[in-house]
Design an enzyme around this catalytic site. Sequence first.
Site, PDB file in Angstrom:
ATOM      1  CB  THR A 192      -0.839  -0.060   1.294  1.00 56.81           C
ATOM      2  OG1 THR A 192      -1.656  -1.218   1.219  1.00 56.81           O
ATOM      3  CG2 THR A 192      -1.678   1.166   1.526  1.00 56.81           C
ATOM      4  NE  ARG A 220      -8.284  -8.132   1.908  1.00 61.44           N
ATOM      5  CZ  ARG A 220      -7.205  -7.365   2.054  1.00 61.44           C
ATOM      6  NH1 ARG A 220      -6.794  -6.598   1.063  1.00 61.44           N
ATOM      7  NH2 ARG A 220      -6.541  -7.363   3.182  1.00 61.44           N
ATOM      8  CB  THR A 243       1.416  -0.202   4.695  1.00 65.10           C
ATOM      9  OG1 THR A 243       1.821  -1.361   3.943  1.00 65.10           O
ATOM     10  CG2 THR A 243       2.591   0.236   5.545  1.00 65.10           C
ATOM     11  N   GLY A 244      -0.266  -2.937   5.783  1.00 66.92           N
ATOM     12  CA  GLY A 244      -0.044  -4.231   6.417  1.00 66.92           C
ATOM     13  C   GLY A 244      -1.141  -5.204   6.085  1.00 66.92           C
TER      14      GLY A 244
END
Lengths: 327, 327
Positions: A192, A220, A243-244
Amino acid sequence: MKKLIAITSLILMSMTVNATQTVAIAIHGGAGTIERGNLTETQEHAVRAALSESVEAGHRILAAGGSSMDAVVAAVKVLEDAPQFNAGRGAVLTHEGKVELDASIMDGASLAAGAVASVTGIRHPIEAARAVMTDSPHVMLVSQGADAFAKSVGLEFKEPEWFITDFRARQLESVQASSHASVQLSEDWFSTVGAVALDASGNLAAATSTGGMTNKRWGRVGDSPIIGAGTYADNASCAVSATGHGEFFIRHVVAYDICARMRYAGMSLNQSADTVINDVLVDAGGDGGVIAIDAHGNISMPFNTQGMYRASIDGAGDKTVAIYGDD
Amino acid sequence: MKKLIAITSLILMSMTVNATQTVAIAIHGGAGTIERGNLTETQEHAVRAALSESVEAGHRILAAGGSSMDAVVAAVKVLEDAPQFNAGRGAVLTHEGKVELDASIMDGASLAAGAVASVTGIRHPIEAARAVMTDSPHVMLVSQGADAFAKSVGLEFKEPEWFITDFRARQLESVQASSHASVQLSEDWFSTVGAVALDASGNLAAATSTGGMTNKRWGRVGDSPIIGAGTYADNASCAVSATGHGEFFIRHVVAYDICARMRYAGMSLNQSADTVINDVLVDAGGDGGVIAIDAHGNISMPFNTQGMYRASIDGAGDKTVAIYGDD
């Protein structure tokens, strides 16, 4: 004449005030498993150049007295266009081999926010998120409806093929060929992109944009377009872009939790961001990181993965561009 | 024989423990502008009967030692089927005259969560949200992808017409004929449904289901399917289901904020829920309310509108069914 002098001194005064105000910005291009040697020298050079270009694009706006909202949009647009990152052009491909993009943005001064999820064809999803905030009464629009809205406000569209890079096509093939393909949990890189900024008026802003997970199915949606999870900004605490592994970031309302711990538990920006990323998420098994900035221009960029593409220009004008944990 | 006695005493012990544990549940059917006389006697009777049936359906499960997750699903399903409420059958219609449904659920023991947005045709969207949680690695699925997932796990579907009531068709006509039609801010009734529960094992759960806003366009998603905004549950603080002008509930991360003020600022459930609904949201101009329950079985149901359809059965087994502010 008196009036002119009064106006002139007002302008000079406000310029002086602005000149003494801190401006600062941080950006990220994703966190995950990344070791020295994974990238060729050419690739690493291109990644660092894009991170540098992004943070400078945002900082130029701040230095000229522009708003933190304009700065985070400018910074994110650079990374959406850069094919190395999982946002805009170069985003990962869905199970069906398409790009479906998510983005969100939040204004820390007003708490106004906008988000789009599962959009296709909009060149800069972050501009669509901002348009939702400014040109609709809503916060979040999804799928074809969001595409139709973006068209109605005149945003730039590209053909589906424009977004797809050879690298992502090969990545999808490889994931679909592996035994983990159906579980979709094998991803160890969450690239991201995002930006957070403080402007000369003391206003914070945060923005996040992503293509989500490789081989994703069923529409999703991860944390990136979720206000509170992937993005949050409040002048009273801080601005955060995450982000992750999005599912963990949603369950733990990561971006807002960092703000809440500052406001209610009296934590510093660093304490709060570090606790959420390195205690809460590590205990839960959630990989990733955040970039965060507070109203004093403090910047925190913790991650619990091997690396996070990141860059910042702080209140003193010092620039960092980094990839690895010990970078 | 010794083993049998040991097992028997273990069973008796655990039954004793369960018998002394508090179970409690609260449900809502939306908040908004509602004055005595707006409903006919027959309508009001039907609404109160549905609220009563919903809270009892959930409580029966809790009283039998069932989980809070099963209880909130059972309670919400009753209201999804009841045509009076804006969820499942009887949901409001979009700009195009269709139903697009959103739902989310969260387990306070594990922080596992599931959500669907903009789904069409699933009879019980809350079951789809739960299936996302239990049968996929994801938290949120949207649009056709979410419909396809729900089909793949065998959930019950109905024809589009099954969801549409005469009342909602007339409501859409009336909104589209009014001058506010394009602004979509004229709605003064937010009849989302939801449930929160505490089970005998001390586990909290929250669930929310809605049709969103009348005349909504562009795939608008409100707070109901957003974990943190419309729904949150954490055994360490509380479980919350919200109803109101969704955009404000997203910006203020209402459900999670109520939990965060309990955990970090040491507020009681009542203090926290009341502060968020009657201070934060009132200052921001956001209409609505929440139902909330903590691990001791305390129930709080504040709203800043004239009324909120609601019901509860507390730890002592006392049942309330209410509509108006002074009810």
